[in-house]
Write a protein that holds these residues in place. Structure first.
Motif, PDB file in Angstrom:
ATOM      1  N   PHE A 192      -1.135 -12.813 -18.767  1.00 11.14           N
ATOM      2  CA  PHE A 192      -1.603 -13.878 -19.645  1.00 11.14           C
ATOM      3  C   PHE A 192      -0.589 -15.014 -19.651  1.00 11.14           C
ATOM      4  O   PHE A 192       0.575 -14.817 -20.011  1.00 11.14           O
ATOM      5  CB  PHE A 192      -1.799 -13.339 -21.063  1.00 11.14           C
ATOM      6  N   ASN A 193      -1.035 -16.201 -19.271  1.00  3.79           N
ATOM      7  CA  ASN A 193      -0.180 -17.380 -19.221  1.00  3.79           C
ATOM      8  C   ASN A 193      -0.168 -18.037 -20.603  1.00  3.79           C
ATOM      9  O   ASN A 193      -0.962 -18.920 -20.888  1.00  3.79           O
ATOM     10  CB  ASN A 193      -0.700 -18.344 -18.148  1.00  3.79           C
ATOM     11  N   GLY A 194       0.736 -17.570 -21.462  1.00  2.00           N
ATOM     12  CA  GLY A 194       0.892 -18.148 -22.784  1.00  2.00           C
ATOM     13  C   GLY A 194       0.323 -17.291 -23.896  1.00  2.00           C
ATOM     14  O   GLY A 194      -0.455 -16.355 -23.672  1.00  2.00           O
ATOM     15  N   ALA A 195       0.717 -17.638 -25.125  1.00  4.74           N
ATOM     16  CA  ALA A 195       0.375 -16.839 -26.303  1.00  4.74           C
ATOM     17  C   ALA A 195      -1.116 -16.843 -26.617  1.00  4.74           C
ATOM     18  O   ALA A 195      -1.669 -15.797 -26.989  1.00  4.74           O
ATOM     19  CB  ALA A 195       1.174 -17.335 -27.509  1.00  4.74           C
ATOM     20  N   THR A 196      -1.791 -17.970 -26.479  1.00  2.00           N
ATOM     21  CA  THR A 196      -3.225 -18.016 -26.783  1.00  2.00           C
ATOM     22  C   THR A 196      -3.995 -17.143 -25.812  1.00  2.00           C
ATOM     23  O   THR A 196      -4.872 -16.378 -26.209  1.00  2.00           O
ATOM     24  CB  THR A 196      -3.752 -19.460 -26.761  1.00  2.00           C
TER      25      THR A 196
END
Length: 173
Positions: free
Chosen positions: A115-119
């Motif tokens: 997953f590229n990033g928290a969202t």
């Protein structure tokens, strides 16, 4: 600022995909260019280039995608569409989740989802809860310039992805 419904691109995958990298939803620069990670300040192409051992950032876009697929890497987003003024994930409203399970079920060689990033991680982990234990789920720091960390720090975190690539990769020049 008016909220406009924005949609994700089609997934970039093939039967060789071992590692699927999921963002949240393309930003305005990407939507305008019709290219994943098109904003010049986004470090994605440099980060994933370091993982696969190729300078992808300098290649024409179609060649970048082919190089990713040849390296066993696929791309997509966790959100199929949403209302969002601008490009910030914090502005996403009324999201519709992408069919992540359907895509993953169609990938015979899949070993990991990153997953590229928290969202992307928050949304993707919710959608993929209980997925087969044989598939690793990996949270990465966002490649976006809005996520203010040095690229070298991000690259160290992204390097874990190398273990999910095929043992022999195509020419990395």
């Amino acid at each position: 600022m008016t909220s406009v419904r924005k949609a994700a691109f089609d997934p970039v995958v093939d039967a060789r995909t071992r590692l699927l990298i999921l963002g949240s939803l393309p930003g305005d620069a990407s939507l305008k260019a019709a290219q994943y990670y098109a904003h010049p300040q986004n470090g994605f192409w440099r980060l994933i280039g370091g993982v696969v051992g190729r300078d992808l950032a300098t290649l024409p876009y179609p060649d970048r995608l082919e190089a990713l697929k040849a390296s066993g890497v696929g791309l997509w987003d966790v959100i199929a569409s949403a209302e969002r003024p601008g490009s910030l994930d914090t502005a996403i409203r009324s999201p519709e989740a992408a069919d992540l399970r359907g895509l993953i079920d169609s990938l015979p060689e899949i070993k990991a989802v990153a997953f590229n990033g928290a969202t992307a991680a928050r949304t993707g982990r919710r959608v993929l809860a209980g997925i087969a234990e044989s598939i690793a789920l990996i949270d990465l720091p966002s490649s976006s310039a809005a996520h203010a960390r040095p690229l070298s720090e991000k690259a160290a975190s992204w390097s874990i992805l190398q273990r999910y690539l095929p043992d022999s990769l195509p020419d990395r020049s």
